[in-house]
Design a protein around this motif. Structure first.
Motif, PDB file in Angstrom:
ATOM      1  N   UNK A   7      28.094   6.029 -13.566  1.00  0.00           N
ATOM      2  CA  UNK A   7      28.028   7.070 -12.549  1.00  0.00           C
ATOM      3  C   UNK A   7      27.039   8.181 -12.893  1.00  0.00           C
ATOM      4  N   UNK A   8      26.294   8.017 -14.003  1.00  0.00           N
ATOM      5  CA  UNK A   8      25.426   9.116 -14.413  1.00  0.00           C
ATOM      6  C   UNK A   8      24.263   9.300 -13.439  1.00  0.00           C
ATOM      7  N   UNK A   9      24.201  10.507 -12.856  1.00  0.00           N
ATOM      8  CA  UNK A   9      23.097  10.886 -11.976  1.00  0.00           C
ATOM      9  C   UNK A   9      23.054  12.409 -11.915  1.00  0.00           C
ATOM     10  N   UNK A  10      21.889  12.991 -12.185  1.00  0.00           N
ATOM     11  CA  UNK A  10      21.729  14.439 -12.090  1.00  0.00           C
ATOM     12  C   UNK A  10      20.442  14.749 -11.335  1.00  0.00           C
ATOM     13  N   UNK A  11      20.403  15.919 -10.739  1.00  0.00           N
ATOM     14  CA  UNK A  11      19.221  16.336  -9.992  1.00  0.00           C
ATOM     15  C   UNK A  11      18.065  16.631 -10.941  1.00  0.00           C
ATOM     16  N   UNK A  12      16.867  16.284 -10.516  1.00  0.00           N
ATOM     17  CA  UNK A  12      15.675  16.563 -11.317  1.00  0.00           C
ATOM     18  C   UNK A  12      15.237  18.017 -11.158  1.00  0.00           C
ATOM     19  N   UNK A  13      15.606  18.623 -10.040  1.00  0.00           N
ATOM     20  CA  UNK A  13      15.215  20.008  -9.758  1.00  0.00           C
ATOM     21  C   UNK A  13      16.461  20.889  -9.717  1.00  0.00           C
ATOM     22  N   UNK A  38      13.406  19.637 -14.236  1.00  0.00           N
ATOM     23  CA  UNK A  38      13.911  19.225 -15.538  1.00  0.00           C
ATOM     24  C   UNK A  38      13.013  18.117 -16.077  1.00  0.00           C
ATOM     25  N   UNK A  39      12.380  18.374 -17.216  1.00  0.00           N
ATOM     26  CA  UNK A  39      11.474  17.398 -17.798  1.00  0.00           C
ATOM     27  C   UNK A  39      12.257  16.219 -18.385  1.00  0.00           C
ATOM     28  N   UNK A  40      11.586  15.077 -18.539  1.00  0.00           N
ATOM     29  CA  UNK A  40      12.248  13.877 -19.055  1.00  0.00           C
ATOM     30  C   UNK A  40      12.865  14.126 -20.428  1.00  0.00           C
ATOM     31  N   UNK A  41      12.123  14.800 -21.301  1.00  0.00           N
ATOM     32  CA  UNK A  41      12.634  15.083 -22.648  1.00  0.00           C
ATOM     33  C   UNK A  41      13.870  15.979 -22.589  1.00  0.00           C
ATOM     34  N   UNK A  42      13.888  16.913 -21.632  1.00  0.00           N
ATOM     35  CA  UNK A  42      15.038  17.805 -21.470  1.00  0.00           C
ATOM     36  C   UNK A  42      16.240  17.044 -20.933  1.00  0.00           C
ATOM     37  N   UNK A  43      15.997  16.122 -19.999  1.00  0.00           N
ATOM     38  CA  UNK A  43      17.083  15.315 -19.443  1.00  0.00           C
ATOM     39  C   UNK A  43      17.712  14.444 -20.529  1.00  0.00           C
ATOM     40  N   UNK A  44      16.879  13.879 -21.406  1.00  0.00           N
ATOM     41  CA  UNK A  44      17.385  13.047 -22.503  1.00  0.00           C
ATOM     42  C   UNK A  44      18.208  13.887 -23.475  1.00  0.00           C
ATOM     43  N   UNK A  45      17.703  15.091 -23.795  1.00  0.00           N
ATOM     44  CA  UNK A  45      18.436  15.973 -24.712  1.00  0.00           C
ATOM     45  C   UNK A  45      19.760  16.423 -24.098  1.00  0.00           C
ATOM     46  N   UNK A  46      19.737  16.724 -22.796  1.00  0.00           N
ATOM     47  CA  UNK A  46      20.958  17.137 -22.109  1.00  0.00           C
ATOM     48  C   UNK A  46      21.982  16.008 -22.104  1.00  0.00           C
ATOM     49  N   UNK A  47      21.515  14.797 -21.875  1.00  0.00           N
ATOM     50  CA  UNK A  47      22.397  13.630 -21.879  1.00  0.00           C
ATOM     51  C   UNK A  47      22.979  13.387 -23.268  1.00  0.00           C
ATOM     52  N   UNK A  48      22.160  13.613 -24.298  1.00  0.00           N
ATOM     53  CA  UNK A  48      22.575  13.344 -25.674  1.00  0.00           C
ATOM     54  C   UNK A  48      23.503  14.427 -26.216  1.00  0.00           C
TER      55      UNK A  48
END
Length: 212
Positions: free
Chosen positions: A23-29, A35-45
């Protein structure tokens, strides 16, 4: 649990997991900031990001904030959607973390400082108002002596240092209702009551004679 990081994909508007059962889905904006790709990965981690610049409120005011992410859980324990919240103060309880949709308005405080007033379920927050006892921002409970404070009254308290006359406080000692102004000491952050002058019996009698 799904290890989404290696399966993370992005669309024009979202970051989401490639696994159709996840179910993982978050807004990019978020609040006008991409939200940059590296930031999304860090947030997920790490489930949290430190304070970042570049957000813009609904009043077109720039602000800085951290982000945190958590998956909602129903009363039956079923996992739901992922939710992103702003974090302005790392010491706040998770339930009290501030979000853009909780912004009431921008205020100019009594001391000339511009601040953002937030309303959560139980309290009003003004992060820019810092005192000795509240170095990370001021919190005011929405209810004082059983009287729920309106946002307009709180705005007056922060901007002028005093509310209008409020009816409906209930005394802890006598259990009787009473009217009072609330006042605020901007240095200490202390909230106090200011009572209207009592009408003397003579003044009441003169008023009755005049009305007659």
């Amino acid at each position: 649990d799904c290890d989404c990081q290696p399966r993370l994909k992005q669309t024009d508007a979202t970051y989401e997991c490639r696994d159709i059962d996840c179910k993982f889905k978050i807004s990019k904006y978020i609040a006008g900031r991409q939200l940059q790709t590296s930031e999304a990965i860090e947030l997920l981690d790490k489930k949290v990001l430190p304070q970042m610049d570049g957000f813009v409120s609904r009043f077109n005011k720039p602000f800085s904030a951290g982000l945190k992410i958590a998956q909602t859980v129903s009363k039956t324990g079923k996992l739901g959607k992922w939710k992103i919240d702003f974090v302005f103060d790392s010491d706040l309880e998770p339930a009290e973390s501030l979000r853009e949709d909780q912004i009431i308005k921008q205020l100019v405080l009594n001391n000339g400082v511009t601040g953002t007033l937030y309303a959560t379920e139980k309290a009003y927050y003004l992060p820019e108002m810092k005192t000795k006892d509240a170095p990370e921002g001021f919190r005011l409970g929405k209810t004082i002596l059983q009287k729920e404070l309106a946002a307009s009254e709180v705005e007056s308290l922060f901007c002028v240092g005093k509310t209008g006359l409020i009816d409906g406080f209930i005394s802890k000692r006598t259990k009787r209702p009473f009217k009072a102004h609330l006042n605020l000491d901007f240095e200490s952050g202390k909230i106090g009551f200011e009572f209207p002058p009592r009408q003397t019996k003579g003044a009441t009698k003169n008023k009755d004679d005049k009305d007659a």
